[in-house]
Enzyme design. Sequence first.
Site, PDB file in Angstrom:
ATOM      1  CG  ASN A 164      -1.756   1.246   1.321  1.00 55.87           C
ATOM      2  OD1 ASN A 164      -1.813   2.038   0.370  1.00 55.87           O
ATOM      3  ND2 ASN A 164      -2.417   1.441   2.453  1.00 55.87           N
ATOM      4  CD1 TRP A 165       3.949   1.160  -2.559  1.00 53.91           C
ATOM      5  CD2 TRP A 165       3.760   1.988  -4.641  1.00 53.91           C
ATOM      6  NE1 TRP A 165       4.739   0.414  -3.388  1.00 53.91           N
ATOM      7  CE2 TRP A 165       4.652   0.895  -4.664  1.00 53.91           C
ATOM      8  CE3 TRP A 165       3.478   2.654  -5.836  1.00 53.91           C
ATOM      9  CZ2 TRP A 165       5.273   0.470  -5.839  1.00 53.91           C
ATOM     10  CZ3 TRP A 165       4.100   2.230  -7.004  1.00 53.91           C
ATOM     11  CH2 TRP A 165       4.990   1.147  -7.002  1.00 53.91           C
ATOM     12  CE  LYS A 166      -0.131   3.313   4.655  1.00 51.28           C
ATOM     13  NZ  LYS A 166      -0.040   3.399   6.087  1.00 51.28           N
TER      14      LYS A 166
ATOM     15  CG  HIS B 114      -5.746   2.046   5.056  1.00 50.49           C
ATOM     16  ND1 HIS B 114      -5.294   3.024   5.912  1.00 50.49           N
ATOM     17  CD2 HIS B 114      -4.746   1.125   4.960  1.00 50.49           C
ATOM     18  CE1 HIS B 114      -4.067   2.703   6.315  1.00 50.49           C
ATOM     19  NE2 HIS B 114      -3.709   1.573   5.750  1.00 50.49           N
TER      20      HIS B 114
ATOM     21  CD  GLU C  94      -2.888   5.678   6.499  1.00 51.36           C
ATOM     22  OE1 GLU C  94      -2.848   5.701   5.258  1.00 51.36           O
ATOM     23  OE2 GLU C  94      -1.991   5.155   7.191  1.00 51.36           O
TER      24      GLU C  94
ATOM     25  CD  GLU D 195      -3.405  -2.132   7.312  1.00 51.55           C
ATOM     26  OE1 GLU D 195      -2.259  -2.294   6.886  1.00 51.55           O
ATOM     27  OE2 GLU D 195      -4.114  -1.154   7.003  1.00 51.55           O
TER      28      GLU D 195
ATOM     29  N   GLY E 141       2.751   2.562  10.638  1.00 48.37           N
ATOM     30  CA  GLY E 141       3.710   3.649  10.467  1.00 48.37           C
ATOM     31  C   GLY E 141       4.423   4.058  11.728  1.00 48.37           C
TER      32      GLY E 141
ATOM     33  CB  SER F 175       5.562  -1.651  11.862  1.00 44.47           C
ATOM     34  OG  SER F 175       5.153  -0.312  12.134  1.00 44.47           O
TER      35      SER F 175
ATOM     36  N   GLY G 245       3.028  -0.878   4.232  1.00 45.35           N
ATOM     37  CA  GLY G 245       3.215   0.519   3.858  1.00 45.35           C
ATOM     38  C   GLY G 245       4.687   0.828   3.635  1.00 45.35           C
ATOM     39  N   GLY G 246       5.342   1.356   4.673  1.00 43.76           N
ATOM     40  CA  GLY G 246       6.720   1.845   4.576  1.00 43.76           C
ATOM     41  C   GLY G 246       7.691   0.891   3.885  1.00 43.76           C
TER      42      GLY G 246
HETATM   43  P1  13P Z   1       3.212   0.563   7.595  1.00 47.88           P
HETATM   44  O1  13P Z   1       3.689  -0.755   7.007  1.00 47.88           O
HETATM   45  O2  13P Z   1       3.969   1.737   7.092  1.00 47.88           O
HETATM   46  O3  13P Z   1       3.102   0.485   9.083  1.00 47.88           O
HETATM   47  O4  13P Z   1       1.710   0.758   7.040  1.00 47.88           O
HETATM   48  C1  13P Z   1       0.806  -0.277   7.182  1.00 47.88           C
HETATM   49  C2  13P Z   1      -0.409   0.065   6.405  1.00 47.88           C
HETATM   50  O5  13P Z   1      -1.166   0.950   6.773  1.00 47.88           O
HETATM   51  C3  13P Z   1      -0.659  -0.682   5.180  1.00 47.88           C
HETATM   52  O6  13P Z   1      -1.943  -0.442   4.712  1.00 47.88           O
END
Ligand code: 13P
Length: 256
Positions: free
Chosen positions: A9-11, A97, A99, A169, A175, A215, A236-237
């Site tokens: 998920n590149w956001k 998600h 967010e 999640e 993050g 994470s 994500g990251g």
């Molecule tokens: P991180 O891997 O950066 O913690 O993000 C997780 C996430 O929200 C994937 O959708």
Amino acid sequence: MRKPIIAANWKMNLGPKETEAFLSTFTGKLDNLTDQVDVVIAPPFVSIPAAIAALSSNSDVAIAAQNVSEQDNGAFTGEVSTMMLKELFVRYVIIGHSERRTLYGETNAVINAKLKQARVANLKPIFCIGETLEERDGGQLEEVLSSQITEGLEGISEKDMKEIVVAYEPVWAIGTGRVASAEQAQEAHAFVRSVIAGLYSSELAEKIRIQYGGSMKAANGAELLSQPDIDGGLVGGASLEPQSFLDLISAVAESE
Ligand code: 13P
């Protein structure tokens, strides 16, 4: 046996040029990893055409959108429809998600409408759920997950449920570098599966893939995936650099 599914998920990261550069490195090193692990990448909307073009000869990597409208078409400024995504050969869509829930006010009812809309277009939803730290510390973990699942999946048929991937999640692990322990994650995943079994059947629940997100990276991926109810990751990251995402996929493939 559930095949692991790792999704990036590149956001709001990686525009079209960066997407093209990422994928040319990434696909060059992917080898046969997709035999053991399903790989999905969710770029921002504007980078999807570049991603599809870069993958033209590699259909083993599926593209996802990070969001979709619950409406068909019309006066909905800023929204993107399922049909538009289908036209770009998108196969998955992340829905609900945390967010989207916390920053953009998406409720379980909106998420339910989006899940239904995605299934009408035959897109595979990655349906996200998860509790905040306050909710966990307040002893509300099961109550929160249970209502997110029950309200999110209301009216979704068994046939459509089979096409849905669930992503657990915990909001406090997203993050933050603070990954849930394998035991904490397993406990939550087993609970999620039991709620799905109650809504549908144990047979169906056993087939559903449940990803962990928060994470996740190469250093913790294999341990998380070794848990009986953890079937993949939403990342994500650690998905923003080709090598770090490849390292995670390799770690998961090796542990299979
Ligand atoms: P991180 O891997 O950066 O913690 O993000 C997780 C996430 O929200 C994937 O959708």
